[in-house]
Design a protein around this motif. Structure first.
Motif, mmCIF file in Angstrom:
data_model
loop_
_atom_site.group_PDB
_atom_site.id
_atom_site.type_symbol
_atom_site.label_atom_id
_atom_site.label_comp_id
_atom_site.label_asym_id
_atom_site.label_seq_id
_atom_site.Cartn_x
_atom_site.Cartn_y
_atom_site.Cartn_z
ATOM 1 N N THR A 148 61.926 -36.703 40.746
ATOM 2 C CA THR A 148 63.367 -36.769 40.475
ATOM 3 C C THR A 148 63.582 -37.436 39.120
ATOM 4 O O THR A 148 62.695 -38.119 38.601
ATOM 5 C CB THR A 148 64.111 -37.576 41.568
ATOM 6 O OG1 THR A 148 63.615 -38.915 41.585
ATOM 7 C CG2 THR A 148 63.936 -36.937 42.939
ATOM 8 N N ALA A 149 64.777 -37.258 38.559
ATOM 9 C CA ALA A 149 65.103 -37.857 37.250
ATOM 10 C C ALA A 149 66.600 -38.110 37.173
ATOM 11 O O ALA A 149 67.403 -37.433 37.838
ATOM 12 C CB ALA A 149 64.643 -36.955 36.119
ATOM 13 N N ASP A 150 66.965 -39.086 36.357
ATOM 14 C CA ASP A 150 68.370 -39.457 36.197
ATOM 15 C C ASP A 150 68.578 -39.876 34.749
ATOM 16 O O ASP A 150 67.910 -40.788 34.249
ATOM 17 C CB ASP A 150 68.711 -40.599 37.148
ATOM 18 C CG ASP A 150 70.189 -40.966 37.133
ATOM 19 O OD1 ASP A 150 70.963 -40.287 36.440
ATOM 20 O OD2 ASP A 150 70.562 -41.936 37.828
ATOM 21 N N THR A 178 63.177 -31.811 42.159
ATOM 22 C CA THR A 178 62.393 -30.591 42.327
ATOM 23 C C THR A 178 61.898 -30.485 43.766
ATOM 24 O O THR A 178 61.513 -31.489 44.371
ATOM 25 C CB THR A 178 61.198 -30.568 41.365
ATOM 26 O OG1 THR A 178 61.679 -30.497 40.020
ATOM 27 C CG2 THR A 178 60.292 -29.382 41.634
ATOM 28 N N TYR A 179 61.918 -29.237 44.288
ATOM 29 C CA TYR A 179 61.408 -28.954 45.642
ATOM 30 C C TYR A 179 60.444 -27.773 45.557
ATOM 31 O O TYR A 179 60.628 -26.851 44.724
ATOM 32 C CB TYR A 179 62.563 -28.622 46.589
ATOM 33 C CG TYR A 179 63.413 -29.823 46.944
ATOM 34 C CD1 TYR A 179 63.149 -30.581 48.074
ATOM 35 C CD2 TYR A 179 64.475 -30.200 46.113
ATOM 36 C CE1 TYR A 179 63.923 -31.693 48.381
ATOM 37 C CE2 TYR A 179 65.248 -31.307 46.417
ATOM 38 C CZ TYR A 179 64.971 -32.048 47.560
ATOM 39 O OH TYR A 179 65.715 -33.148 47.857
ATOM 40 N N GLY A 217 55.386 -32.636 37.900
ATOM 41 C CA GLY A 217 54.677 -33.917 38.028
ATOM 42 C C GLY A 217 54.602 -34.320 39.490
ATOM 43 O O GLY A 217 55.250 -33.734 40.373
ATOM 44 N N GLY A 218 53.777 -35.327 39.744
ATOM 45 C CA GLY A 218 53.642 -35.799 41.120
ATOM 46 C C GLY A 218 53.082 -34.753 42.035
ATOM 47 O O GLY A 218 53.524 -34.643 43.192
#
Length: 289
Positions: A148-150, A178-179, A217-218
Protein backbone atom coordinates in the motif's frame (compact mmCIF):
# COMPACT_ATOMS: atom_id res chain seq x y z
CA UNK A 1 -141.68 -40.81 75.81
CA UNK A 2 -141.68 -37.63 73.97
CA UNK A 3 -139.13 -34.87 74.06
CA UNK A 4 -140.17 -31.27 73.95
CA UNK A 5 -138.23 -28.10 73.58
CA UNK A 6 -136.19 -27.10 76.54
CA UNK A 7 -135.25 -23.86 78.11
CA UNK A 8 -136.78 -21.18 76.00
CA UNK A 9 -136.67 -20.34 72.39
CA UNK A 10 -134.51 -22.34 69.96
CA UNK A 11 -131.07 -20.86 69.23
CA UNK A 12 -130.57 -19.49 65.70
CA UNK A 13 -127.85 -21.14 63.54
CA UNK A 14 -124.82 -19.04 62.75
CA UNK A 15 -122.76 -20.39 59.86
CA UNK A 16 -119.61 -18.76 61.23
CA UNK A 17 -119.97 -20.50 64.61
CA UNK A 18 -118.94 -24.14 64.37
CA UNK A 19 -120.99 -25.25 67.42
CA UNK A 20 -124.25 -23.46 66.50
CA UNK A 21 -127.23 -25.61 65.59
CA UNK A 22 -129.03 -25.57 62.30
CA UNK A 23 -132.56 -24.15 62.38
CA UNK A 24 -134.13 -27.49 61.69
CA UNK A 25 -134.64 -30.56 63.57
CA UNK A 26 -132.86 -33.66 62.32
CA UNK A 27 -135.68 -35.89 63.24
CA UNK A 28 -138.68 -33.57 63.14
CA UNK A 29 -139.31 -33.98 59.43
CA UNK A 30 -139.71 -30.26 59.01
CA UNK A 31 -138.40 -28.56 55.77
CA UNK A 32 -135.24 -26.41 56.13
CA UNK A 33 -135.60 -22.66 56.09
CA UNK A 34 -134.24 -22.01 52.60
CA UNK A 35 -134.54 -18.24 52.90
CA UNK A 36 -132.36 -18.23 56.00
CA UNK A 37 -129.80 -20.42 54.31
CA UNK A 38 -129.62 -18.06 51.30
CA UNK A 39 -129.10 -15.05 53.55
CA UNK A 40 -126.35 -16.81 55.44
CA UNK A 41 -124.57 -17.83 52.22
CA UNK A 42 -124.75 -14.28 50.86
CA UNK A 43 -123.30 -12.90 54.09
CA UNK A 44 -120.48 -15.43 53.97
CA UNK A 45 -119.52 -14.61 50.39
CA UNK A 46 -119.55 -10.88 51.12
CA UNK A 47 -117.17 -11.31 54.02
CA UNK A 48 -114.85 -13.45 51.87
CA UNK A 49 -114.69 -10.78 49.16
CA UNK A 50 -113.80 -8.12 51.72
CA UNK A 51 -111.02 -10.27 53.14
CA UNK A 52 -109.58 -10.96 49.66
CA UNK A 53 -109.62 -7.26 48.73
CA UNK A 54 -107.95 -6.29 51.98
CA UNK A 55 -105.34 -9.00 51.67
CA UNK A 56 -104.49 -8.02 48.07
CA UNK A 57 -104.04 -4.41 49.04
CA UNK A 58 -101.72 -5.44 51.84
CA UNK A 59 -99.67 -7.64 49.49
CA UNK A 60 -99.35 -4.81 46.97
CA UNK A 61 -98.11 -2.44 49.63
CA UNK A 62 -95.66 -5.07 50.88
CA UNK A 63 -94.24 -5.72 47.37
CA UNK A 64 -93.91 -1.99 46.68
CA UNK A 65 -92.06 -1.52 49.93
CA UNK A 66 -89.69 -4.39 49.13
CA UNK A 67 -88.89 -2.97 45.69
CA UNK A 68 -88.27 0.45 47.15
CA UNK A 69 -85.90 -0.99 49.71
CA UNK A 70 -84.05 -2.95 47.02
CA UNK A 71 -83.62 0.14 44.85
CA UNK A 72 -82.36 2.23 47.75
CA UNK A 73 -79.98 -0.52 48.78
CA UNK A 74 -78.63 -0.96 45.24
CA UNK A 75 -78.15 2.79 44.86
CA UNK A 76 -75.83 2.77 47.83
CA UNK A 77 -73.61 -0.07 46.58
CA UNK A 78 -70.02 0.78 47.49
CA UNK A 79 -68.78 -1.15 44.42
CA UNK A 80 -70.35 1.40 42.10
CA UNK A 81 -72.81 -0.92 40.35
CA UNK A 82 -76.01 1.15 39.85
CA UNK A 83 -79.21 -0.67 38.94
CA UNK A 84 -79.76 1.64 35.98
CA UNK A 85 -77.26 3.25 33.58
CA UNK A 86 -77.34 6.98 32.89
CA UNK A 87 -78.31 7.92 29.39
CA UNK A 88 -75.52 8.96 27.03
CA UNK A 89 -75.32 10.27 23.51
CA UNK A 90 -73.66 7.66 21.29
CA UNK A 91 -72.13 9.13 18.14
CA UNK A 92 -73.52 7.74 14.94
CA UNK A 93 -71.38 6.01 12.34
CA UNK A 94 -71.42 9.15 10.25
CA UNK A 95 -69.58 11.10 12.94
CA UNK A 96 -66.26 12.39 11.66
CA UNK A 97 -63.03 10.84 12.96
CA UNK A 98 -60.97 12.97 15.35
CA UNK A 99 -58.35 15.08 13.69
CA UNK A 100 -54.80 15.52 14.90
CA UNK A 101 -52.31 18.23 14.26
CA UNK A 102 -49.86 17.16 11.55
CA UNK A 103 -46.42 16.21 12.76
CA UNK A 104 -43.25 15.64 10.82
CA UNK A 105 -40.27 13.55 11.82
CA UNK A 106 -36.86 14.84 10.90
CA UNK A 107 -35.61 13.36 7.65
CA UNK A 108 -32.95 10.66 7.96
CA UNK A 109 -29.39 11.80 7.52
CA UNK A 110 -27.99 11.18 4.06
CA UNK A 111 -24.68 9.26 4.30
CA UNK A 112 -23.45 10.86 1.10
CA UNK A 113 -23.61 14.30 2.73
CA UNK A 114 -20.81 13.22 5.06
CA UNK A 115 -18.43 12.30 2.25
CA UNK A 116 -19.35 15.14 -0.10
CA UNK A 117 -16.95 17.67 1.42
CA UNK A 118 -13.93 17.82 3.67
CA UNK A 119 -15.91 19.99 6.12
CA UNK A 120 -18.15 17.06 7.17
CA UNK A 121 -15.92 14.11 6.29
CA UNK A 122 -13.88 13.94 9.50
CA UNK A 123 -13.35 10.19 9.91
CA UNK A 124 -9.77 8.86 9.95
CA UNK A 125 -8.30 8.50 6.47
CA UNK A 126 -5.50 6.06 5.61
CA UNK A 127 -4.73 2.95 3.51
CA UNK A 128 -5.87 0.85 6.48
CA UNK A 129 -9.31 2.49 6.63
CA UNK A 130 -9.95 1.99 2.92
CA UNK A 131 -8.22 -1.39 2.56
CA UNK A 132 -8.21 -3.20 5.92
CA UNK A 133 -6.87 -6.67 6.61
CA UNK A 134 -4.60 -8.87 4.52
CA UNK A 135 -7.18 -10.11 2.02
CA UNK A 136 -10.74 -9.61 0.86
CA UNK A 137 -13.50 -11.54 -0.87
CA UNK A 138 -15.56 -9.84 -3.53
CA UNK A 139 -18.18 -11.51 -5.73
CA UNK A 140 -17.04 -14.90 -4.45
CA UNK A 141 -13.37 -14.38 -5.34
CA UNK A 142 -10.54 -14.19 -2.81
CA UNK A 143 -7.85 -11.55 -3.31
CA UNK A 144 -4.66 -11.21 -1.28
CA UNK A 145 -3.50 -7.73 -0.40
CA UNK A 146 -0.02 -6.62 -1.46
CA UNK A 147 1.74 -3.32 -0.80
CA UNK A 148 0.00 0.00 0.00
CA UNK A 149 1.06 3.65 -0.39
CA UNK A 150 -0.12 7.07 0.71
CA UNK A 151 1.04 10.39 -0.74
CA UNK A 152 -0.03 14.00 -0.78
CA UNK A 153 1.69 14.55 -4.12
CA UNK A 154 -1.11 13.09 -6.23
CA UNK A 155 0.63 13.62 -9.59
CA UNK A 156 3.61 11.49 -8.55
CA UNK A 157 1.49 8.33 -8.21
CA UNK A 158 -0.36 8.46 -11.52
CA UNK A 159 0.57 8.47 -15.22
CA UNK A 160 -0.57 9.44 -18.68
CA UNK A 161 -2.94 12.40 -18.64
CA UNK A 162 -4.02 11.88 -15.05
CA UNK A 163 -1.27 13.93 -13.28
CA UNK A 164 -2.43 17.09 -14.99
CA UNK A 165 -6.11 16.34 -14.25
CA UNK A 166 -5.56 15.73 -10.56
CA UNK A 167 -3.40 18.80 -10.18
CA UNK A 168 -5.91 21.04 -11.97
CA UNK A 169 -8.70 19.89 -9.63
CA UNK A 170 -6.66 20.30 -6.45
CA UNK A 171 -6.22 16.68 -5.44
CA UNK A 172 -4.99 16.68 -1.82
CA UNK A 173 -4.04 13.02 -1.33
CA UNK A 174 -3.74 9.72 -3.19
CA UNK A 175 -3.98 6.33 -1.46
CA UNK A 176 -3.09 3.09 -3.27
CA UNK A 177 -3.28 -0.66 -2.61
CA UNK A 178 -2.50 -3.73 -4.74
CA UNK A 179 -4.34 -7.08 -4.76
CA UNK A 180 -3.37 -10.29 -6.55
CA UNK A 181 -4.82 -13.66 -7.52
CA UNK A 182 -3.78 -16.37 -10.00
CA UNK A 183 -1.10 -14.32 -11.82
CA UNK A 184 -3.33 -11.22 -12.10
CA UNK A 185 -2.70 -8.03 -10.15
CA UNK A 186 -4.63 -4.78 -9.76
CA UNK A 187 -3.69 -1.47 -8.17
CA UNK A 188 -6.50 0.72 -6.82
CA UNK A 189 -5.86 4.45 -6.37
CA UNK A 190 -8.21 6.75 -4.39
CA UNK A 191 -7.78 10.47 -5.11
CA UNK A 192 -9.07 12.74 -2.34
CA UNK A 193 -10.55 16.22 -3.00
CA UNK A 194 -12.10 18.88 -0.81
CA UNK A 195 -15.45 18.82 -2.61
CA UNK A 196 -17.61 16.43 -4.56
CA UNK A 197 -17.63 18.78 -7.54
CA UNK A 198 -13.85 18.51 -7.89
CA UNK A 199 -13.96 14.71 -7.80
CA UNK A 200 -16.73 14.55 -10.39
CA UNK A 201 -14.83 16.90 -12.67
CA UNK A 202 -11.61 14.91 -12.39
CA UNK A 203 -13.40 11.68 -13.20
CA UNK A 204 -15.14 13.29 -16.17
CA UNK A 205 -11.84 14.55 -17.61
CA UNK A 206 -10.03 11.19 -17.37
CA UNK A 207 -9.53 9.09 -20.51
CA UNK A 208 -8.08 5.72 -21.50
CA UNK A 209 -4.69 7.37 -21.22
CA UNK A 210 -5.31 8.30 -17.59
CA UNK A 211 -4.12 5.66 -15.14
CA UNK A 212 -2.87 5.10 -11.63
CA UNK A 213 0.67 3.67 -11.42
CA UNK A 214 0.87 0.01 -10.47
CA UNK A 215 2.31 -0.72 -7.04
CA UNK A 216 4.53 -3.78 -6.68
CA UNK A 217 6.79 -5.23 -4.02
CA UNK A 218 6.30 -7.43 -1.00
CA UNK A 219 6.09 -10.55 -3.12
CA UNK A 220 4.14 -8.92 -5.94
CA UNK A 221 6.07 -8.77 -9.23
CA UNK A 222 6.05 -5.56 -11.27
CA UNK A 223 3.08 -5.33 -13.67
CA UNK A 224 1.54 -2.85 -16.06
CA UNK A 225 4.78 -0.87 -16.34
CA UNK A 226 4.63 -1.29 -20.09
CA UNK A 227 2.31 -2.82 -22.65
CA UNK A 228 -1.47 -2.87 -22.35
CA UNK A 229 -3.46 -3.14 -19.13
CA UNK A 230 -7.11 -2.59 -18.32
CA UNK A 231 -7.98 0.68 -16.49
CA UNK A 232 -11.16 2.14 -14.99
CA UNK A 233 -12.18 5.44 -13.36
CA UNK A 234 -15.14 6.55 -11.26
CA UNK A 235 -16.09 8.85 -8.39
CA UNK A 236 -18.35 8.97 -5.33
CA UNK A 237 -18.62 11.88 -2.95
CA UNK A 238 -15.34 13.78 -2.76
CA UNK A 239 -13.36 10.74 -3.92
CA UNK A 240 -12.30 9.68 -7.42
CA UNK A 241 -10.99 6.13 -7.69
CA UNK A 242 -9.04 4.37 -10.43
CA UNK A 243 -7.95 0.77 -11.17
CA UNK A 244 -5.09 -0.61 -13.25
CA UNK A 245 -5.20 -4.41 -13.78
CA UNK A 246 -2.95 -6.76 -15.74
CA UNK A 247 -0.84 -9.91 -15.73
CA UNK A 248 2.15 -10.21 -13.42
CA UNK A 249 4.16 -11.87 -16.23
CA UNK A 250 3.95 -8.75 -18.40
CA UNK A 251 1.50 -10.18 -20.93
CA UNK A 252 -0.72 -7.63 -22.70
CA UNK A 253 -4.39 -7.59 -21.73
CA UNK A 254 -6.96 -8.10 -24.49
CA UNK A 255 -10.79 -7.92 -24.39
CA UNK A 256 -10.82 -11.73 -24.22
CA UNK A 257 -9.08 -11.75 -20.84
CA UNK A 258 -12.26 -11.84 -18.78
CA UNK A 259 -10.51 -12.68 -15.46
CA UNK A 260 -8.52 -9.43 -15.71
CA UNK A 261 -11.69 -7.44 -16.32
CA UNK A 262 -13.39 -9.15 -13.41
CA UNK A 263 -10.44 -8.38 -11.12
CA UNK A 264 -10.59 -4.68 -11.96
CA UNK A 265 -14.39 -4.55 -11.58
CA UNK A 266 -14.33 -6.42 -8.25
CA UNK A 267 -11.80 -4.04 -6.72
CA UNK A 268 -13.64 -1.00 -8.09
CA UNK A 269 -16.85 -2.27 -6.46
CA UNK A 270 -15.06 -2.94 -3.18
CA UNK A 271 -13.61 0.59 -3.17
CA UNK A 272 -17.01 2.12 -3.85
CA UNK A 273 -18.52 0.12 -0.97
CA UNK A 274 -15.76 1.29 1.36
CA UNK A 275 -16.35 4.95 0.49
CA UNK A 276 -20.10 4.57 0.90
CA UNK A 277 -19.67 2.76 4.23
CA UNK A 278 -17.50 5.64 5.40
CA UNK A 279 -20.47 7.96 4.89
CA UNK A 280 -22.90 5.55 6.59
CA UNK A 281 -20.76 5.26 9.71
CA UNK A 282 -20.48 9.02 10.09
CA UNK A 283 -24.19 9.57 9.43
CA UNK A 284 -25.11 6.97 12.07
CA UNK A 285 -22.78 8.55 14.61
CA UNK A 286 -24.26 12.02 13.98
CA UNK A 287 -27.84 10.71 14.32
CA UNK A 288 -27.05 9.23 17.74
CA UNK A 289 -25.52 12.41 19.14
Amino acid sequence: MSFGQQGGPQSQWDPWKPQSQQPWNSGGGQSPDWAALAEASEARNKRRRLLLIGGGAFATVAIGTAVAVAVVSAGGDSQGNPTSLPSADIPSQSASAPSFAPTSAPPPLDPKDFIASAKKDKAPLSPATFFPGTQLTEAGTLYKKGPTADTRNCASAVGGTLPKILTANDCTRLIRATYVRDGIAVTVGVAVFDTEAQAVKAKGQSTKKSFVKSLSGGGVKPFCESGFCRTTSNSYGRYAYFTNAGFTNGKDVTPKDIPVYKTGDDLAQFTFDQIRRRGEVQASAAANE
